[in-house]
Design a protein around this motif. Structure first.
Motif, PDB file in Angstrom:
ATOM      1  N   ALA A  11      53.258 -57.573  19.132  1.00  0.00           N
ATOM      2  CA  ALA A  11      53.587 -57.342  20.539  1.00  0.00           C
ATOM      3  C   ALA A  11      52.642 -58.118  21.447  1.00  0.00           C
ATOM      4  O   ALA A  11      53.063 -58.684  22.459  1.00  0.00           O
ATOM      5  N   ILE A  12      51.373 -58.172  21.088  1.00  0.00           N
ATOM      6  CA  ILE A  12      50.407 -58.915  21.896  1.00  0.00           C
ATOM      7  C   ILE A  12      50.709 -60.411  21.829  1.00  0.00           C
ATOM      8  O   ILE A  12      50.637 -61.117  22.838  1.00  0.00           O
ATOM      9  N   ALA A  13      51.071 -60.899  20.648  1.00  0.00           N
ATOM     10  CA  ALA A  13      51.406 -62.317  20.506  1.00  0.00           C
ATOM     11  C   ALA A  13      52.641 -62.682  21.328  1.00  0.00           C
ATOM     12  O   ALA A  13      52.682 -63.746  21.955  1.00  0.00           O
ATOM     13  N   VAL A  14      53.635 -61.809  21.344  1.00  0.00           N
ATOM     14  CA  VAL A  14      54.832 -62.060  22.153  1.00  0.00           C
ATOM     15  C   VAL A  14      54.463 -62.064  23.630  1.00  0.00           C
ATOM     16  O   VAL A  14      54.936 -62.909  24.401  1.00  0.00           O
ATOM     17  N   GLY A  15      53.610 -61.143  24.046  1.00  0.00           N
ATOM     18  CA  GLY A  15      53.167 -61.103  25.435  1.00  0.00           C
ATOM     19  C   GLY A  15      52.410 -62.361  25.828  1.00  0.00           C
ATOM     20  O   GLY A  15      52.601 -62.899  26.922  1.00  0.00           O
ATOM     21  N   ILE A  16      51.556 -62.852  24.934  1.00  0.00           N
ATOM     22  CA  ILE A  16      50.821 -64.092  25.203  1.00  0.00           C
ATOM     23  C   ILE A  16      51.791 -65.268  25.316  1.00  0.00           C
ATOM     24  O   ILE A  16      51.650 -66.117  26.202  1.00  0.00           O
ATOM     25  N   ALA A  17      52.769 -65.320  24.431  1.00  0.00           N
ATOM     26  CA  ALA A  17      53.732 -66.420  24.466  1.00  0.00           C
ATOM     27  C   ALA A  17      54.533 -66.415  25.764  1.00  0.00           C
ATOM     28  O   ALA A  17      54.716 -67.466  26.393  1.00  0.00           O
ATOM     29  N   ILE A  18      54.984 -65.249  26.171  1.00  0.00           N
ATOM     30  CA  ILE A  18      55.752 -65.163  27.414  1.00  0.00           C
ATOM     31  C   ILE A  18      54.862 -65.488  28.607  1.00  0.00           C
ATOM     32  O   ILE A  18      55.251 -66.224  29.515  1.00  0.00           O
ATOM     33  N   ILE A  39      50.700 -56.980  29.097  1.00  0.00           N
ATOM     34  CA  ILE A  39      52.059 -56.523  28.801  1.00  0.00           C
ATOM     35  C   ILE A  39      52.228 -56.298  27.299  1.00  0.00           C
ATOM     36  O   ILE A  39      52.813 -55.300  26.870  1.00  0.00           O
ATOM     37  N   GLY A  40      51.701 -57.207  26.499  1.00  0.00           N
ATOM     38  CA  GLY A  40      51.786 -57.042  25.045  1.00  0.00           C
ATOM     39  C   GLY A  40      51.043 -55.817  24.560  1.00  0.00           C
ATOM     40  O   GLY A  40      51.527 -55.085  23.684  1.00  0.00           O
ATOM     41  N   ALA A  41      49.869 -55.548  25.112  1.00  0.00           N
ATOM     42  CA  ALA A  41      49.114 -54.357  24.725  1.00  0.00           C
ATOM     43  C   ALA A  41      49.850 -53.089  25.153  1.00  0.00           C
ATOM     44  O   ALA A  41      49.862 -52.095  24.422  1.00  0.00           O
ATOM     45  N   GLY A  42      50.476 -53.135  26.321  1.00  0.00           N
ATOM     46  CA  GLY A  42      51.255 -51.987  26.772  1.00  0.00           C
ATOM     47  C   GLY A  42      52.460 -51.724  25.887  1.00  0.00           C
ATOM     48  O   GLY A  42      52.769 -50.573  25.561  1.00  0.00           O
ATOM     49  N   LEU A  43      53.146 -52.783  25.496  1.00  0.00           N
ATOM     50  CA  LEU A  43      54.285 -52.622  24.591  1.00  0.00           C
ATOM     51  C   LEU A  43      53.848 -52.072  23.236  1.00  0.00           C
ATOM     52  O   LEU A  43      54.524 -51.230  22.640  1.00  0.00           O
ATOM     53  N   SER A  44      52.705 -52.544  22.760  1.00  0.00           N
ATOM     54  CA  SER A  44      52.178 -52.066  21.493  1.00  0.00           C
ATOM     55  C   SER A  44      51.823 -50.584  21.569  1.00  0.00           C
ATOM     56  O   SER A  44      52.128 -49.814  20.653  1.00  0.00           O
ATOM     57  N   ALA A  45      51.189 -50.172  22.664  1.00  0.00           N
ATOM     58  CA  ALA A  45      50.825 -48.767  22.828  1.00  0.00           C
ATOM     59  C   ALA A  45      52.067 -47.889  22.972  1.00  0.00           C
ATOM     60  O   ALA A  45      52.121 -46.781  22.441  1.00  0.00           O
ATOM     61  N   ALA A  46      53.069 -48.387  23.683  1.00  0.00           N
ATOM     62  CA  ALA A  46      54.300 -47.617  23.857  1.00  0.00           C
ATOM     63  C   ALA A  46      55.034 -47.459  22.532  1.00  0.00           C
ATOM     64  O   ALA A  46      55.582 -46.394  22.236  1.00  0.00           O
ATOM     65  N   ALA A  47      55.034 -48.494  21.715  1.00  0.00           N
ATOM     66  CA  ALA A  47      55.699 -48.417  20.411  1.00  0.00           C
ATOM     67  C   ALA A  47      54.960 -47.467  19.482  1.00  0.00           C
ATOM     68  O   ALA A  47      55.576 -46.754  18.689  1.00  0.00           O
ATOM     69  N   ALA A  48      53.641 -47.419  19.583  1.00  0.00           N
ATOM     70  CA  ALA A  48      52.858 -46.528  18.728  1.00  0.00           C
ATOM     71  C   ALA A  48      53.034 -45.074  19.144  1.00  0.00           C
ATOM     72  O   ALA A  48      52.996 -44.173  18.302  1.00  0.00           O
TER      73      ALA A  48
END
Length: 56
Positions: A11-18, A39-48
């Motif tokens: 998720a963090i890698a996708v956020g960095i790419a975007i 954004i990637g860290a937020g998506l990762s936390a939400a998925a967890a």
């Protein structure tokens, strides 16, 4: 059947790419790279935090 564990780095890698893509397009790479990481860290936390669905 067990679901595979989620990879928080993905998720963090996708956020960095975007963020990098938007940053290059707008000419403000530093801002958008940082926002992409956030954004990637937020998506990762939400998925967890999301509970898995019941298999019933």
């Amino acid at each position: 059947m067990q679901s595979p564990k989620r990879n928080p780095g993905l998720a963090i890698a996708v956020g960095i790419a975007i963020g990098t893509g938007v940053g290059v397009a707008t000419g403000n790479l530093a801002l958008w790279l940082a926002l992409g990481v956030a954004i990637g860290a937020g998506l990762s936390a939400a998925a967890a935090a999301r509970k898995p669905k019941d298999p019933d």
